[in-house]
Design a protein around this motif. Structure first.
Motif, short mmCIF file in Angstrom:
data_model
loop_
_atom_site.label_atom_id
_atom_site.label_comp_id
_atom_site.label_asym_id
_atom_site.label_seq_id
_atom_site.Cartn_x
_atom_site.Cartn_y
_atom_site.Cartn_z
N UNK A 185 -9.86 -1.74 -6.00
CA UNK A 185 -9.60 -2.90 -6.83
C UNK A 185 -10.08 -2.69 -8.26
N UNK A 186 -11.20 -1.99 -8.40
CA UNK A 186 -11.74 -1.76 -9.73
C UNK A 186 -10.87 -0.83 -10.55
N UNK A 187 -10.52 0.28 -9.99
CA UNK A 187 -9.63 1.21 -10.68
C UNK A 187 -8.98 2.14 -9.66
N UNK A 188 -7.70 1.86 -9.34
CA UNK A 188 -7.04 2.64 -8.28
C UNK A 188 -6.99 4.13 -8.60
N UNK A 247 -10.36 5.68 -8.08
CA UNK A 247 -10.63 5.72 -6.65
C UNK A 247 -9.88 6.88 -6.01
N UNK A 248 -8.61 7.03 -6.40
CA UNK A 248 -7.79 8.09 -5.81
C UNK A 248 -8.37 9.46 -6.13
N UNK A 249 -8.77 9.61 -7.40
CA UNK A 249 -9.31 10.91 -7.80
C UNK A 249 -10.67 11.17 -7.17
N UNK A 250 -11.34 10.09 -6.72
CA UNK A 250 -12.61 10.27 -6.04
C UNK A 250 -12.42 10.54 -4.55
N UNK A 251 -11.18 10.65 -4.13
CA UNK A 251 -10.92 11.01 -2.74
C UNK A 251 -10.71 9.84 -1.81
N UNK A 252 -10.52 8.64 -2.36
CA UNK A 252 -10.24 7.49 -1.51
C UNK A 252 -8.75 7.47 -1.21
N UNK A 253 -8.41 7.22 0.06
CA UNK A 253 -6.99 7.02 0.36
C UNK A 253 -6.68 5.55 0.06
N UNK A 254 -6.04 5.31 -1.08
CA UNK A 254 -5.90 3.95 -1.59
C UNK A 254 -5.16 3.02 -0.63
N UNK A 255 -4.24 3.57 0.16
CA UNK A 255 -3.41 2.70 0.99
C UNK A 255 -4.24 2.02 2.08
N UNK A 261 0.79 -1.22 0.00
CA UNK A 261 0.00 0.00 0.00
C UNK A 261 0.82 1.27 0.00
N UNK A 262 1.89 1.28 0.77
CA UNK A 262 2.66 2.52 0.89
C UNK A 262 3.91 2.54 0.01
N UNK A 263 4.71 1.44 0.09
CA UNK A 263 5.92 1.41 -0.74
C UNK A 263 5.53 1.12 -2.20
N UNK A 306 -7.34 -9.36 -11.58
CA UNK A 306 -6.97 -7.96 -11.73
C UNK A 306 -7.65 -7.10 -10.67
N UNK A 307 -8.61 -7.65 -9.95
CA UNK A 307 -9.22 -6.93 -8.85
C UNK A 307 -10.58 -6.34 -9.19
N UNK A 308 -11.29 -5.94 -8.13
CA UNK A 308 -12.55 -5.23 -8.32
C UNK A 308 -13.78 -6.11 -8.43
N UNK A 309 -13.61 -7.36 -8.82
CA UNK A 309 -14.77 -8.23 -8.96
C UNK A 309 -14.53 -9.54 -8.25
#
Lengths: 333, 344
Positions: A200-203, A206-214, A122-124, A268-271
Motif C-alpha cells: 500500500x505504501x509503495x507497490x 515492495x516489488x523490488x524488495x521481493x514482495x509478491x504484490x498480488x 491483484x493479477x489482472x 492512496x494506501x499505506x497509512x
C-alpha cells in the motif's frame, strides 16, 4: 529526548488519537444536547442501539480498511451484504437444521466474490475502484433479477443469537470486536499483514524488495468479501429475513469508505489503522444516535455526515508531515 | 509491422491514421457503437427513420451530458461523485420554484446556475486547496446536497414546473428537412458536444490534459493546477444542471431522479478509453461510449432481457473493457522481455 516521551508524544499526536478525541468531543456534546432536550444519552437502551448500529458497518469497515490500506477500494460490499443475507435466509428457510448450511453458503459465496475482486485487482491489475464497481454491479443485477422483496427466513437459533446481549452489549458486537482483534493480529504480526502496508505504501518498492504484490491484494479483498458476508449474516439475524436491497439502502460502500477515511486512513494506501476505522464508525453511530434523540429529520443526518467527513479529512490533510511509527529504535531522531 | 522513424514530421495517409486510431480503446468504441447501432436497427427498423432516431438520441441526451461533465473531471485526474445529487437538487429546485409561472423560468435557471457554480467550486477547492481526495470531497458534498434535497421534499415527488419549461426536455422542432422532428434535447446535446470539442482544443483543454497526466510537471511549468481542476469540477456541475433541466421534461420532479447516472457516466468515460487518473482520452470517445451503453440497454430491452440485468451487463462491460487490454498489454510486454533477453 528519551525514547518513552517520544513514543507518548507520537501516540498523542497520531491521527488515531485525533479520531478518538473527536469521538469524545462528539459524545460529550451529544450528552449535553440530549440533556437539554430532556433525555439522557448514556442509557443502557441507547448504548445498546448505538453498539448495534456499529456492528454491521463495523464488520464491513474491517474489510474495507484492509483494502484501503492497499490503496484499493471495495465498492461491491453493499451487494455482497445483500447477497449473503438472501442466500443465508433462502437456504435456512426458518428451519433449525439448515443453520450451518445457510451460514456456510453465505460465507463461501461472499468470500468467493471477494476473491474474484482480489484476482481482478491483484493479477489482472484493474483499478480497484473499477473492478469492484463492476463485480458489485454484476451481483446487483443478479440480486434484483432473482429477488423482488424479502425472501427466506432465518433459523431460530440465528435470530436468538442476534438478540443475545451481555449486559447492554450485543453478542454480535462482541463478535465484531473479535474479528477486529484477529485482523489486527494479522496486520501487525504476520508477514502478509506487513506486506499489506508495504504494497500500500509503495507497490514498486515492495516489488523490488521481493514482495509478491498480488498476495496481500488477493487476501485483503477476499477478507473484505468475507466480512461483508458476516455483516449480511448479522443483518439476517436482526431482520429474520433476507433482503436484496438491505446493503444498498445502508449505503455500506460509501459509508464504510468514509468511516475508514474518517479514521485517518489515506485513500492512496499505506497509512491507516483498524482502531482509527473503529473510531470513525463510533463517531458516525454517535452522531446518528444523538440526532435520533433530538428527533432531527433523518435526511439531515446525511448533511451532518457529509460535513463531518469533509472537515475531518481536510484537517488530517493539513498535517503534511508523514506520521509513521519509527522503524529503527524507538523514536531516536 | 512497418518500421517508422520516430520523429518524422511527415503525416501518414489519413486512412492509416484512422486505422491506427481505431485500434486504441478510444477508437474501438466507435466500432462497437456502429455494431450496436446495426443491431438496434435490425431489431427495431422503425428507429432507422431519422426522426425516430433523433427522438432516441434526445432521450439519451441527459446521460450523455452527464458523461461529458464527468469527462472533464476524470481527464484532470479526479473523480466527481456528486453529479447524481446535483441533478436531483436541480430537478427539485426547478420543479418547486418555477411552478406554473413562466416568468420565473429565467431567475430560477440563474439560481440553478449559481448553485452549480457553488457546488462545483466547493468540490474543486476542497480537492485542490484543502487536499481532500476528490472521492471523499465529492462524496461529502453529495451527502450534504442530497440530504438537503430529501429534507426539503420529504423524499416524495413534489412540484411541477410549467409546461413551457418542460418543453426543453419534451418538445422539439417539427418539419425539419431530412429529420422531420428534432427534439430540443438533441440540439442541446449537439451544442454541448461541439463546445466541449472546441474547449479541449483550446489552451484550457490542453492544460487540463497536462494536469491529469502530471500535475507536478504542469505546476512547475507555471500553470495554476488548483484553478484548472476547480474549473473541471465547475464544468461537471454545470453539465449535471443542464442534464437536470432536460430530465425535468420527461422524468418528472422527484429527489431520486438521476440516481445511478454518475456511475453510468463513469463507466462510459472509462469505456471510452479515458484513463482513470487522468491525462489521456478524447471527449468524443467518452460521449460515444455513453451512447453505446444506452444503445446496448435498449437493444437488451428489445431482445427481451429483463431490465434488472442492466447493472450486471454494465459490470461485465467495465471488466471486459478494462481487463482485456491490460491482459494483452502484459502478455505483449513479457514477450518483448523474452525476445530482448540475451541468448546463452
Amino acid at each position: 529526548m528519551n525514547g518513552r516521551t517520544a513514543a507518548v508524544r507520537r501516540t498523542l499526536g497520531s491521527t488515531t488519537a485525533t479520531v478518538y478525541a473527536i469521538f469524545v468531543v462528539v459524545a460529550i456534546a451529544g450528552a449535553i444536547l440530549a440533556a437539554t432536550a430532556g433525555s439522557a444519552f448514556f442509557t443502557e437502551g441507547n448504548l445498546e442501539s448505538l453498539l448495534t448500529a456499529t456492528t454491521v458497518l463495523g464488520l464491513v469497515a474491517i474489510g474495507q480498511t484492509l483494502v484501503v490500506l492497499l490503496g484499493s477500494l471495495d465498492l461491491s460490499v453493499p451487494f455482497v451484504v445483500s447477497l449473503s443475507s438472501v442466500l443465508a435466509a433462502g437456504v435456512m428457510l426458518g428451519s433449525a437444521d439448515n443453520l450451518v448450511a445457510g451460514i456456510l453458503t453465505a460465507v463461501v459465496a461472499s468470500t468467493l466474490i471477494g476473491l474474484v475482486n482480489g484476482l481482478l485487482v491483484g493479477l489482472v491489475k484493474i483499478n480497484g475502484f473499477i473492478a469492484t464497481l463492476g463485480i458489485g454491479l454484476i451481483v446487483s443485477g443478479y440480486l434484483f433479477t432473482n429477488y423482488q422483496g424479502s425472501t427466506g427466513q432465518a433459523s431460530p437459533q440465528l435470530v436468538a443469537f442476534g438478540g443475545l446481549t451481555l449486559g447492554f452489549v450485543p453478542v454480535t458486537t462482541i463478535l465484531m470486536f473479535a474479528c477486529l482483534a484477529i485482523v489486527m493480529v494479522l496486520l501487525t504480526r504476520t508477514r502478509t499483514g506487513m506486506h499489506v502496508f508495504a504494497v500500500g505504501g509503495d507497490p514498486e518498492v515492495a516489488r523490488m524488495s521481493g514482495v509478491r504484490n498480488a498476495v496481500p491484494v488477493i487476501v485483503a479483498h477476499a477478507l473484505s468479501g468475507l466480512f461483508a458476508g458476516l455483516a449480511g449474516l448479522v443483518v439476517v439475524a436482526r431482520l429474520g429475513v433476507g433482503s436484496p436491497q438491505v446493503g444498498s439502502q445502508g449505503g455500506y460502500d460509501l459509508l464504510s469508505i468514509a468511516a475508514v477515511v474518517l479514521g485517518g486512513a489515506v485513500l492512496a494506501g499505506g497509512r491507516g489503522s483498524l482502531w482509527g476505522s473503529l473510531g470513525g464508525i463510533l463517531i458516525f453511530a454517535t452522531i446518528d444516535s444523538i440526532l435520533g434523540i433530538l428527533q432531527v429529520n433523518p435526511y439531515l443526518k446525511d448533511v451532518v455526515r457529509g460535513v463531518i467527513i469533509i472537515v475531518a479529512v481536510a484537517v488530517y490533510a493539513r498535517r503534511s508531515v508523514p506520521r509513521r511509527p519509527a522503524r529503527f529504535g524507538g523514536g531516536a531522531r | 509491422m512497418t518500421t517508422t522513424t520516430r520523429f518524422t514530421t511527415e503525416r501518414r495517409p489519413l486512412l492509416a491514421r484512422v486505422g491506427r486510431g481505431l485500434r486504441t480503446p478510444g477508437g474501438a468504441i466507435f466500432v462497437l457503437l456502429a455494431i450496436l447501432l446495426v443491431g438496434l436497427f435490425l431489431y427495431n427498423p422503425s428507429l432507422g427513420d431519422p426522426g425516430q432516431f433523433m427522438r432516441f438520441l434526445g432521450r439519451t441526451a441527459p446521460i450523455l451530458i452527464v458523461a461529458l461533465g464527468q469527462y472533464f473531471v476524470i481527464v484532470s485526474g479526479e473523480i466527481d461523485l456528486s453529479m447524481a445529487a446535483i441533478i436531483a437538487a436541480q430537478v427539485v429546485l426547478a420543479g418547486n420554484l418555477i411552478g406554473q409561472d413562466a416568468s420565473r423560468i429565467l431567475p430560477v435557471v440563474l439560481l440553478m446556475a449559481l448553485l452549480a457554480l457553488v457546488v462545483g467550486l466547493l468540490n474543486g477547492v476542497l480537492t485542490t486547496l484543502f487536499r481532500v481526495p476528490s472521492f471523499i470531497a465529492t462524496l461529502g458534498t453529495a451527502l450534504v446536497v442530497s440530504g438537503i434535497t430529501f429534507y426539503a421534499t420529504g423524499g416524495a415527488p413534489s412540484g411541477n414546473p410549467v409546461d413551457s419549461f418542460r418543453e426543453i426536455g419534451r418538445g422539439g422542432i417539427d418539419k425539419v428537412p431530412v429529420f422531420g422532428f428534432v427534439p430540443y434535447s438533441t440540439i442541446v446535446l449537439a451544442v454541448l458536444v461541439v463546445l466541449a470539442l472546441v474547449l479541449m482544443r483550446r489552451p484550457f483543454g490542453r492544460m487540463l490534459l497536462a494536469v491529469g497526466d502530471n500535475a507536478r510537471m504542469t505546476a512547475l511549468a507555471g500553470a495554476s493546477v488548483w484553478w484548472l481542476r476547480t474549473r473541471a469540477f465547475i464544468l461537471s456541475a454545470f453539465a449535471s444542471t443542464i442534464a437536470a433541466i432536460v430530465l425535468v421534461g420527461y422524468a418528472g420532479v422527484s429527489p431520486v431522479v438521476g440516481q445511478g447516472y454518475q456511475f453510468i457516466a463513469i463507466t462510459a468515460v472509462i469505456l471510452g478509453g479515458v484513463v482513470l487518473g487522468g491525462g489521456r482520452g478524447w471527449v468524443l470517445s467518452a460521449i460515444a461510449a455513453a451512447f453505446a451503453l444506452e444503445v446496448l440497454f435498449s437493444l437488451l430491452d428489445f431482445i427481451g432481457v429483463q431490465s434488472t440485468w442492466r447493472p450486471a451487463v454494465q459490470g461485465v462491460i467495465i471488466l471486459v473493457a478494462l481487463g482485456v487490454p491490460l491482459l494483452r498489454f502484459t502478455r505483449r510486454r513479457s514477450q518483448t522481455l523474452r525476445s530482448n533477453r540475451p541468448n546463452k
